[in-house]
Write an enzyme that holds these catalytic residues in place. Structure first.
Site, PDB file in Angstrom:
ATOM      1  N   LYS A  74       3.310   0.630  -7.496  1.00 12.94           N
ATOM      2  CA  LYS A  74       1.857   0.638  -7.373  1.00 12.94           C
ATOM      3  C   LYS A  74       1.309   1.940  -7.931  1.00 12.94           C
ATOM      4  CE  LYS A  74      -1.915   0.511  -4.056  1.00 12.94           C
ATOM      5  NZ  LYS A  74      -2.311   0.379  -2.664  1.00 12.94           N
ATOM      6  N   HIS A  98      -5.669   3.394  -6.106  1.00 14.82           N
ATOM      7  CA  HIS A  98      -5.530   3.629  -4.662  1.00 14.82           C
ATOM      8  C   HIS A  98      -6.889   3.693  -3.972  1.00 14.82           C
ATOM      9  CE1 HIS A  98      -1.312   4.198  -5.495  1.00 14.82           C
ATOM     10  NE2 HIS A  98      -1.658   5.047  -6.441  1.00 14.82           N
ATOM     11  N   ARG A 101      -9.373   6.855  -3.357  1.00 11.09           N
ATOM     12  CA  ARG A 101      -9.387   7.755  -2.202  1.00 11.09           C
ATOM     13  C   ARG A 101      -8.988   9.175  -2.582  1.00 11.09           C
ATOM     14  NH1 ARG A 101      -6.261   3.792  -0.308  1.00 11.09           N
ATOM     15  NH2 ARG A 101      -4.523   5.233  -0.212  1.00 11.09           N
TER      16      ARG A 101
END
Length: 173
Positions: A74, A98, A101
């Protein structure tokens, strides 16, 4: 605990009262990995280690050498990283920033998804997450080459609004 954090706690008396009864909030999912009797400082140190630690191609190669099962990475946001993963023998990618963030200036996964899909062809399973807020966002991701779409924040909105029932909530209209 800084003075600013202590002041914030007193600004939320219901939370403060609950914490006085039940104790300081804990990362329940981390408890099995902590040494017995670990204090807040130990939890913070472990969390920072887990979150701040990145992995590079060499690290992925080491994990791949130890694990012959399916492996998905990921976070790739570029063709070069996707091709590196492909060369290592990774089975799939989740194109992700992600949820922006860590850095709100990262590119949106939908802006790079088509290039990544074209670069790796059908040899890798490619999914996407980050910024998915609606069925239209899912349709966009699938049209750009994603084979699956992960939902995090949208799911958590339901949980935040309705608790456990929010996890099961769906609109029939």
């Amino acid at each position: 605990l800084s003075l600013a954090n202590i002041a914030r706690m007193f600004g939320h008396p219901a939370w403060l009262a609950s914490s006085a009864v039940t104790g300081i909030p804990r990362f329940e999912t981390l408890l099995p990995y902590l040494p017995k009797g670990a204090d807040t400082t130990g939890v913070i140190a472990l969390t920072q280690t887990l979150i701040a630690r990145g992995i590079d191609a060499k690290g992925l190669e080491a994990v791949r050498a130890l694990w012959d099962g399916p492996m998905i990475v990921k976070g790739p946001l570029g063709v070069e990283d996707a091709r590196t993963c492909q060369g290592i023998g990774i089975d799939g990618l989740v194109v992700s920033n992600h949820g922006a963030r860590q850095s709100e200036s990262l590119v949106s996964p939908l802006h790079v998804l088509r290039r990544i899909r074209d670069a790796v062809g059908e040899s890798l399973c490619v999914g996407v997450d980050s910024g998915v807020r609606s069925g239209l966002d899912i349709a966009r991701a699938l049209a750009l080459g994603a084979q699956f779409v992960l939902l995090g924040r949208a799911f958590m909105f339901g949980v935040a609004a309705l608790g456990a029932a929010g996890a099961q909530h769906h609109d029939h209209e």
